[in-house]
Design an enzyme around this catalytic site. Sequence first.
Site, PDB file in Angstrom:
ATOM      1  CD  GLU A 151      -2.679   1.405   0.168  1.00  0.00           C
ATOM      2  OE1 GLU A 151      -3.351   0.684  -0.304  1.00  0.00           O
ATOM      3  OE2 GLU A 151      -2.546   2.407  -0.501  1.00  0.00           O
ATOM      4  CG  LEU A 153      -2.844   4.661   2.542  1.00  0.00           C
ATOM      5  CD1 LEU A 153      -2.600   5.471   3.928  1.00  0.00           C
ATOM      6  CD2 LEU A 153      -4.243   4.087   2.563  1.00  0.00           C
ATOM      7  CB  CYS A 260       5.306   4.855   6.745  1.00  0.00           C
ATOM      8  SG  CYS A 260       3.888   4.076   6.663  1.00  0.00           S
ATOM      9  CE  LYS A 263       5.812   0.288   9.617  1.00  0.00           C
ATOM     10  NZ  LYS A 263       6.115  -0.426   8.713  1.00  0.00           N
TER      11      LYS A 263
HETATM   12  P1  NAD Z   1      -2.251   0.281  12.656  1.00  0.00           P
HETATM   13  O1  NAD Z   1      -1.483  -0.054  13.850  1.00  0.00           O
HETATM   14  O2  NAD Z   1      -3.257   1.351  12.643  1.00  0.00           O
HETATM   15  O3  NAD Z   1      -3.420  -0.859  12.310  1.00  0.00           O
HETATM   16  C1  NAD Z   1      -3.204  -2.286  12.607  1.00  0.00           C
HETATM   17  C2  NAD Z   1      -4.393  -2.932  12.928  1.00  0.00           C
HETATM   18  O4  NAD Z   1      -4.185  -4.630  13.117  1.00  0.00           O
HETATM   19  C3  NAD Z   1      -4.739  -2.434  14.558  1.00  0.00           C
HETATM   20  O5  NAD Z   1      -5.965  -2.081  14.464  1.00  0.00           O
HETATM   21  C4  NAD Z   1      -4.536  -4.005  15.294  1.00  0.00           C
HETATM   22  O6  NAD Z   1      -5.425  -4.027  16.384  1.00  0.00           O
HETATM   23  C5  NAD Z   1      -5.073  -5.021  14.066  1.00  0.00           C
HETATM   24  N1  NAD Z   1      -4.498  -6.385  14.588  1.00  0.00           N
HETATM   25  C6  NAD Z   1      -3.366  -6.809  15.105  1.00  0.00           C
HETATM   26  N2  NAD Z   1      -3.176  -8.038  15.115  1.00  0.00           N
HETATM   27  C7  NAD Z   1      -4.277  -8.602  14.496  1.00  0.00           C
HETATM   28  C8  NAD Z   1      -5.072  -9.679  14.389  1.00  0.00           C
HETATM   29  N3  NAD Z   1      -4.336 -10.853  14.644  1.00  0.00           N
HETATM   30  N4  NAD Z   1      -6.092  -9.945  13.798  1.00  0.00           N
HETATM   31  C9  NAD Z   1      -6.675  -8.883  13.388  1.00  0.00           C
HETATM   32  N5  NAD Z   1      -6.315  -7.681  13.561  1.00  0.00           N
HETATM   33  C10 NAD Z   1      -5.231  -7.332  14.211  1.00  0.00           C
HETATM   34  O7  NAD Z   1      -1.359   0.104  11.266  1.00  0.00           O
HETATM   35  P2  NAD Z   1      -1.329   1.056   9.866  1.00  0.00           P
HETATM   36  O8  NAD Z   1      -0.837   2.314  10.227  1.00  0.00           O
HETATM   37  O9  NAD Z   1      -2.622   0.607   9.242  1.00  0.00           O
HETATM   38  O10 NAD Z   1      -0.415   0.015   8.973  1.00  0.00           O
HETATM   39  C11 NAD Z   1      -0.516  -1.298   8.742  1.00  0.00           C
HETATM   40  C12 NAD Z   1       0.436  -1.725   7.524  1.00  0.00           C
HETATM   41  O11 NAD Z   1       0.286  -0.753   6.513  1.00  0.00           O
HETATM   42  C13 NAD Z   1       1.918  -1.654   8.298  1.00  0.00           C
HETATM   43  O12 NAD Z   1       2.637  -2.631   7.783  1.00  0.00           O
HETATM   44  C14 NAD Z   1       2.097  -0.140   7.815  1.00  0.00           C
HETATM   45  O13 NAD Z   1       3.658  -0.154   7.502  1.00  0.00           O
HETATM   46  C15 NAD Z   1       1.749  -0.439   6.376  1.00  0.00           C
HETATM   47  N6  NAD Z   1       1.225   1.054   5.600  1.00  0.00           N
HETATM   48  C16 NAD Z   1       0.750   1.834   6.448  1.00  0.00           C
HETATM   49  C17 NAD Z   1       0.742   3.149   6.128  1.00  0.00           C
HETATM   50  C18 NAD Z   1       0.080   4.459   6.795  1.00  0.00           C
HETATM   51  O14 NAD Z   1       0.112   5.765   6.410  1.00  0.00           O
HETATM   52  N7  NAD Z   1      -0.277   4.194   7.925  1.00  0.00           N
HETATM   53  C19 NAD Z   1       0.709   3.641   4.507  1.00  0.00           C
HETATM   54  C20 NAD Z   1       1.092   2.593   3.755  1.00  0.00           C
HETATM   55  C21 NAD Z   1       1.497   1.303   4.309  1.00  0.00           C
END
Ligand code: NAD
Length: 433
Positions: A151, A153, A260, A263
Amino acid sequence: MSILIIGTGYVGVTTALVFAELGFEVTGLDADERKVQTLSEGKLTFYEPGLQDLLDQHLAAGRIRFTSEAKQAIRQNTILFLCVGTPSDENGSADLRYIRAVAEQIGQSMDDYKVIVIKSTVPIHTNERLTAWIAEAQPHPIPFDVVSNPEFLREGSALQDALHPDRIIIGSRNQAAGLHIQSLYENLNAPCFLTTPTTAEMIKYASNSFLATKISFANELARLCEQLDINVGDVSIGMGYDHRIGPHFLKAGIGYGGSCFPKDIKALLHIAKEQHTRLSILEQVHEVNETQVEHFLQLWERKIGGFAGKRIAILGLSFKPNTDDLREAPSLAVIRYLTSQRAQVRVHDPVAKLPASLQSAGVRQLEHLEDAVAGCDAAIMCSEWDVYRNADWEQLRDEFKQLNIFDGRNVLDRQRLTELGYTYSGIGNAARN
Ligand code: NAD
């Protein structure tokens, strides 16, 4: 067709709402029951422009629902998107414990064919590791495919980015599974690049690393421009006209933050180390970012004769505007530095909330900007919310004790502030006022 989104954080909720908008039936699964309850009641658990309307609309239409019942949700859906977090481990590598937990849940629960799509940002070969973890957890073999679909975004414009992506990257060993996932996006009008899982995984890390490189380049150049009395912002504008360079991510400031870049850069450096390969440019990107806050704070500190005993207002807590995300926010490093110098710190942010640990360290958050700057010796802008660009600086003048503005994002109108009597300093543009 129905889709299961596993992990309803920033990426998961945005992805879920975009698929609902594209006409799919979507279930959001999260291990956090409170989050599921809140989302089911139609409330977002974070601030992100545009998502609330879509949530209201698709909950009302019954096109989206949220659950914490993993087994049932996994069985009811064929396409499963993994959007769980991959935070930094102590050594900088990506911690895959949430990915692994989900893999085990899927393996134990699935009773027919699934396509499991990794949207989380994960190290190279995670696609294969996930495949092995699922297979090991299965009581008996059931076929499945694992597709990598990173992703891109950005928080603050997540919905726009997800609805209008620059590209869609799909990495799959099985071409049919890759094409199946590609078809989900056919109404988005974005170029789609089908490749191998390892290449897809690397594209994500390489993209974030390159963007961070542009930022750190501008930030390091700002240190030299500061010495030479050159405005680094104008240098960036001049460079950005060149299509080979482009204007984006070239603005100097107090450094990048967020969930992002820091890390992902650390994770790629760790991957390189494991392969006995040096990414020396990226090492410096990280180093410049780690030292940027302190570099400029020390300059500004000299300008006001030390921070000790001074009252300083922090404008903007979140790592950037239009989000409440505080993960790795430069403001936190600024606050830590100021408190270590025994300054009194006041904070303002339109949506982000001061962590309890800083409240107990004596830092106070004020709801109104005029209260935050009242009696202050200086204001330091850490994230460029419009409320600061558009503030009535003439009226605010009466609140300050000393009219010092340190603009950590180089966006305030220096000329106007100077005319109003403020002493303005930015990043890489303030050698001689
Ligand atoms: P976040 O911490 O906001 O959300 C992760 C969610 O996963 C949490 O709600 C947590 O409760 C849930 N979770 C954990 N274990 C679980 C399980 N076993 N079953 C169901 N749910 C579970 O994370 P995020 O910021 O949305 O990022 C998610 C991924 O996307 C990461 O790898 C990040 O690097 C990547 N990413 C993030 C962004 C960003 O801008 N935030 C952009 C691109 C990619």
